[in-house]
Design an enzyme around this catalytic site. Structure first.
Site, PDB file in Angstrom:
ATOM      1  N   LYS A  45       0.816  -1.194   0.000  1.00 44.68           N
ATOM      2  CA  LYS A  45       0.000   0.000   0.000  1.00 44.68           C
ATOM      3  C   LYS A  45       0.863   1.263   0.000  1.00 44.68           C
ATOM      4  O   LYS A  45       0.432   2.326  -0.422  1.00 44.68           O
ATOM      5  CB  LYS A  45      -0.896   0.039   1.234  1.00 44.68           C
ATOM      6  CG  LYS A  45      -1.922  -1.065   1.321  1.00 44.68           C
ATOM      7  CD  LYS A  45      -2.755  -0.864   2.583  1.00 44.68           C
ATOM      8  CE  LYS A  45      -3.764  -1.950   2.796  1.00 44.68           C
ATOM      9  NZ  LYS A  45      -4.493  -1.756   4.068  1.00 44.68           N
ATOM     10  N   ILE A 101       9.676   2.643  -0.485  1.00 47.03           N
ATOM     11  CA  ILE A 101      10.888   2.531   0.328  1.00 47.03           C
ATOM     12  C   ILE A 101      11.564   1.188   0.093  1.00 47.03           C
ATOM     13  O   ILE A 101      10.902   0.151   0.001  1.00 47.03           O
ATOM     14  CB  ILE A 101      10.555   2.741   1.826  1.00 47.03           C
ATOM     15  CG1 ILE A 101      11.834   2.842   2.653  1.00 47.03           C
ATOM     16  CG2 ILE A 101       9.621   1.677   2.359  1.00 47.03           C
ATOM     17  CD1 ILE A 101      11.601   3.421   4.038  1.00 47.03           C
ATOM     18  N   ASP A 113      15.028  -1.095   1.443  1.00 41.67           N
ATOM     19  CA  ASP A 113      16.155  -1.121   2.370  1.00 41.67           C
ATOM     20  C   ASP A 113      17.157  -2.186   1.960  1.00 41.67           C
ATOM     21  O   ASP A 113      18.030  -1.942   1.134  1.00 41.67           O
ATOM     22  CB  ASP A 113      15.694  -1.261   3.824  1.00 41.67           C
ATOM     23  CG  ASP A 113      14.551  -2.235   4.007  1.00 41.67           C
ATOM     24  OD1 ASP A 113      14.560  -3.309   3.378  1.00 41.67           O
ATOM     25  OD2 ASP A 113      13.643  -1.933   4.793  1.00 41.67           O
ATOM     26  N   GLY A 145      16.615  -4.727   0.189  1.00 40.79           N
ATOM     27  CA  GLY A 145      16.317  -5.136  -1.176  1.00 40.79           C
ATOM     28  C   GLY A 145      15.896  -6.587  -1.324  1.00 40.79           C
ATOM     29  O   GLY A 145      15.678  -7.060  -2.445  1.00 40.79           O
ATOM     30  N   LYS A 146      15.767  -7.306  -0.217  1.00 41.35           N
ATOM     31  CA  LYS A 146      15.408  -8.725  -0.318  1.00 41.35           C
ATOM     32  C   LYS A 146      14.025  -8.898  -0.939  1.00 41.35           C
ATOM     33  O   LYS A 146      13.824  -9.759  -1.793  1.00 41.35           O
ATOM     34  CB  LYS A 146      15.475  -9.381   1.060  1.00 41.35           C
ATOM     35  CG  LYS A 146      16.894  -9.470   1.608  1.00 41.35           C
ATOM     36  CD  LYS A 146      16.927 -10.010   3.028  1.00 41.35           C
ATOM     37  CE  LYS A 146      18.352 -10.069   3.547  1.00 41.35           C
ATOM     38  NZ  LYS A 146      18.407 -10.516   4.957  1.00 41.35           N
ATOM     39  N   THR A 147      13.089  -8.059  -0.530  1.00 40.20           N
ATOM     40  CA  THR A 147      11.750  -8.135  -1.112  1.00 40.20           C
ATOM     41  C   THR A 147      11.775  -7.709  -2.570  1.00 40.20           C
ATOM     42  O   THR A 147      11.145  -8.334  -3.422  1.00 40.20           O
ATOM     43  CB  THR A 147      10.774  -7.254  -0.311  1.00 40.20           C
ATOM     44  OG1 THR A 147      10.712  -7.711   1.032  1.00 40.20           O
ATOM     45  CG2 THR A 147       9.382  -7.304  -0.924  1.00 40.20           C
ATOM     46  N   LYS A 190      17.014   3.133   2.044  1.00 39.77           N
ATOM     47  CA  LYS A 190      17.661   3.202   3.350  1.00 39.77           C
ATOM     48  C   LYS A 190      19.125   2.800   3.262  1.00 39.77           C
ATOM     49  O   LYS A 190      19.484   1.854   2.570  1.00 39.77           O
ATOM     50  CB  LYS A 190      16.938   2.287   4.344  1.00 39.77           C
ATOM     51  CG  LYS A 190      15.654   2.850   4.890  1.00 39.77           C
ATOM     52  CD  LYS A 190      15.147   2.000   6.036  1.00 39.77           C
ATOM     53  CE  LYS A 190      13.881   2.557   6.638  1.00 39.77           C
ATOM     54  NZ  LYS A 190      13.431   1.747   7.792  1.00 39.77           N
ATOM     55  N   ASP A 205       3.340   3.641   6.565  1.00 41.31           N
ATOM     56  CA  ASP A 205       2.575   3.468   7.794  1.00 41.31           C
ATOM     57  C   ASP A 205       3.350   2.727   8.880  1.00 41.31           C
ATOM     58  O   ASP A 205       4.438   2.208   8.653  1.00 41.31           O
ATOM     59  CB  ASP A 205       1.298   2.672   7.496  1.00 41.31           C
ATOM     60  CG  ASP A 205       1.596   1.189   7.265  1.00 41.31           C
ATOM     61  OD1 ASP A 205       0.965   0.344   7.920  1.00 41.31           O
ATOM     62  OD2 ASP A 205       2.470   0.875   6.428  1.00 41.31           O
TER      63      ASP A 205
END
Length: 223
Positions: free
Chosen positions: A89, A156, A158, A160-162, A186, A214
């Site tokens: 989201k 965002i 960070d 980068g794994k996702t 990040k 969020d």
């Protein structure tokens, strides 16, 4: 909400900025010691007064930077169409503003990008911790990306794994080209800067909220 008392709402910027030597597409670097702007300088919802620490990047600066990213995208895409894959989201406001700037630039130049927007919802955070697993909520079928120029838009990034897992999944559908736009990257160990083609801001490893980001569904309304 007490656990979130020191959370930093996202849009906000330091006086000490520097650009990456590799080029302005890499983003504006916010240094580790930047405390953010005092909350007294801005208006924000009363019910968040005890829960946020500072204004980290003001909204106007975010919008100006997104306009610049839109110009990079328009300049880089040689074909006349692009499919934007918005990661929900948290990415919806960034995506909406980026696409609008792309359209405005097209209307005022000889190069117009026909833009189609699709959405994918991922679950990559548990409370304030990033998780390694790719959890796609809803259909995993992205066959509509086959042969297309694809721009993945994420608020965002960070470690980068996702993002790596998402890119691997997208590539299975054989798009013509894939690029990634991240509003925030990040600065963490093994940071994923190389995964992101267009970066708004490189920030320290702080948990930030606002502009649709969020904490357990709170703070998305901060603008």
């Amino acid at each position: 909400m007490e656990a979130n008392k020191l959370v930093k709402p996202v849009f906000f910027l330091p006086t000490s900025l520097q650009m990456e030597n590799s080029g302005m597409k890499r983003g504006i670097v916010i240094k580790d010691d930047w405390p953010g702007y005092s909350l007294n300088l801005f208006t924000y919802p009363e019910h968040y007064h005890e829960d946020i620490e500072s204004v980290y990047i003001p909204h106007g600066i975010i919008m100006n930077r997104i306009e610049r990213l839109a110009r990079y995208v328009v300049d880089d895409i040689e074909d006349q169409n692009i499919t934007v894959l918005c990661v929900l989201k948290g990415g919806y406001k960034f995506c909406s503003d980026l696409v609008e700037f792309i359209k405005v630039l097209g209307r005022n130049s000889s190069k117009y990008l026909e833009t189609r927007v699709e959405f994918i919802r991922l679950k990559s955070y548990l409370n304030d911790q990033s998780t390694e697993d790719l959890h796609i909520i809803g259909s995993r079928d992205l066959s509509f990306l086959r042969g297309k120029n694809v721009l993945i838009v994420e608020a965002i990034v960070d470690t980068g794994k996702t993002m790596k897992a998402l890119l691997k999944h997208v590539e299975t559908f054989q798009p013509k080209m894939v690029k990634v736009a991240g509003l925030l990257v990040k600065r963490v160990p093994n940071m994923a800067e190389s995964l992101t083609d267009y970066v708004g801001f490189e920030i320290p490893n702080h948990f930030v909220v606002g502009y649709a980001l969020d904490y357990n569904e709170y703070f998305r309304d901060l603008n």
